[in-house]
Every structure is written in C-alpha cells, then in structure tokens.
Scaffold this active site. Sequence first.
Site, mmCIF file in Angstrom:
data_model
loop_
_atom_site.group_PDB
_atom_site.id
_atom_site.type_symbol
_atom_site.label_atom_id
_atom_site.label_comp_id
_atom_site.label_asym_id
_atom_site.label_seq_id
_atom_site.Cartn_x
_atom_site.Cartn_y
_atom_site.Cartn_z
ATOM 1 C CB ILE A 11 -1.006 -0.005 1.136
ATOM 2 C CG1 ILE A 11 -1.839 1.137 1.002
ATOM 3 C CG2 ILE A 11 -0.358 0.190 2.482
ATOM 4 C CD1 ILE A 11 -2.917 0.947 -0.127
ATOM 5 C CB SER A 33 10.528 -0.580 5.915
ATOM 6 O OG SER A 33 9.968 -1.809 5.536
ATOM 7 N NE ARG A 34 9.455 -6.190 10.164
ATOM 8 C CZ ARG A 34 8.536 -7.269 10.465
ATOM 9 N NH1 ARG A 34 8.804 -8.315 11.342
ATOM 10 N NH2 ARG A 34 7.457 -7.343 9.706
ATOM 11 C CE LYS A 87 -8.345 0.116 4.282
ATOM 12 N NZ LYS A 87 -8.610 -1.398 4.378
ATOM 13 C CG ASP A 165 -7.617 -4.861 5.257
ATOM 14 O OD1 ASP A 165 -7.252 -4.015 6.276
ATOM 15 O OD2 ASP A 165 -7.631 -4.701 4.148
#
Length: 309
Positions: A11, A33-34, A87, A165
């Site tokens: 996303i 971020s990993r 969201k 979701d």
Amino acid sequence: MKIALVGIGKIALDQHVPAIAASSVWELAATVSRQGAVEGVEAYTDFAKMLEERSDIRVVSLCLPPVPRFEYAAAAIRAGRHVMLEKPPGATLAECHALTALAQEHRVSLYATWHSREADKVAAAKAWLADKTLRRLKVTWKEDVRRWHPGQDWIWEPGGMGVFDPGINALSIVTEILPVNIHLASATLEVPSNRQTPIGAELHFAHPHGAEISAVFDWRQTGEQTWMIEAETDKGTLVLLDGGARIQIDGVEDALVSDNPLAGEYPRLYANMAKLVAQGEIDMDLRPMVHVSDALALGRRISVEPFND
C-alpha cells in the site's frame, strides 16, 4: 513539509509514495521498514533512531498493520510529531481514544484516514442524498483476498479484521454519505475453521427513520470484483460503483463530480493532512471502526471451510 513513511509494503509503494511525490507540499525525507525502501530516500530500520536523528521531520505517516501501529504512533506523538494513520486507525477503539488524548496533550495533529471517502463520486453522493428520504441502502463488497492480500497472514490473526479490512472501506463511505448516524442491529460472520477472523459477513443496521440498511462482505469472489452501494430514496435510486469511482442515478451514469481539484484518493488524503497540520487540528472519525467492533461483538459466528493462501 518533510514526512517520514513507516512500513514500506504494497500500500505504501502503490499509493502513499506516488501521492507524496506528486505533491508540492510534501517531501518524503525518510522511510522506516524492516525490508522495504524507496530509491533516493534515507532508509531506517529503527523507528526510534529516525525520530532521534531527524528532528527536521515533523510528520509521520504510518502504513503498518493495525496491531503494531499504536506503539509507533504513540512514540511519534510523544516526540512531538504529527501523525497520519492508514486505515483502520488502530486495532481497538481504546487505542484510538488513547492516541487522540495523547495528541491533544502534546498539541500535535492526528489524522485517521479513510481513503475510500476520497473516491471521486462520494462527495456527489453525499450531496444528492442530503435532502432525500432514504428507504433502503444495500452494500455489496465482494473481492478476492488472494488478489489483494497475497501471503499477508496478519489479516487472519486477532486484530487483523479479516474481511472487514476491505469492508471498513464501504462503512467509511456509508457513514460519510448518510445525513444521519446508524448503528448495528445484528451480524453473521463466516470464519474459516483454521483462521481467527471472518472471510464473509452480513450486517443489518438500525436507522433512526426506519430505512432498511444492510451490507454483505465476502473475500471469496474471483473474477470481476464488486464494490457497490445502492441507496433507494423517495426521489430515485443512487448507486455508487467501483468503490465510489462511479455513480448512477436511476440507472443513468451521472457526470456529478467532487469539487476537489485533486485527482485520486491518496493525494486528497495528504492534502487533508497538510490542512490539519497547518490548523493544528485532529480528525479521528471512528464511526466506521465502531461498526466493525460492534459486528465482532454481536456477530453470530459460523465456521466455514479452511482457507489456505
């Protein structure tokens, strides 16, 4: 304004990064971020380190799954940063209320985004329904989970919401376009025997003036995807199609458009965030999430066949 994007997954790459890049207001100054990264942008794997080293970044956009998101949001707010939430805004309503109180305490902006509300025809639908008497509203939201969430096991775990979701996108539109509030009356949830969250749901709502309100969510639809809201009124029938991208009035494709000059859901979200920061305001409309929480609390659960990605 410099902004940091946290959680560089699908996303973020598909929507957030292009929206920021196209804006004259925002500069993507860092990512956290990993594994993921954005070419040409400073990348961190440690969120606390980013907050410590980049005091010039005043805004943080969180694209993490809902369960771990609270700790990141709280840390950012305590560090005096404005926070934008993908969201749903949290895993629980209590978390969202806690973040609101924290943002008020630290005098920063907080934005619970609902991207589907920014679809092209949602504003037109809201305006059309404003002076009409609603008789019936039906939501049909059916899509293929394997297409949109491949290998994302978190959506099947507690807090992942399952079919809600995408379903919460529909609820975000419904709560935006209706001139009155509704509340959940009953729900049926279909839960795969090997999962924790539903793959299908049917909801029925109470309307203050007696209109019939229902929704069907399903994550097992292959082929053509269905994101539709039908509203029957005393002065005709409105249908939102393609998640709010199209509108029909009495079966005729309508040319009504939003007066928002920006094109696209996420560019509009980032424009909204810029206004909130400039005005020192908070936007945490939790009505879509209340409906989901109520469904998970009231819903009658039916065990269905196992789901394997």
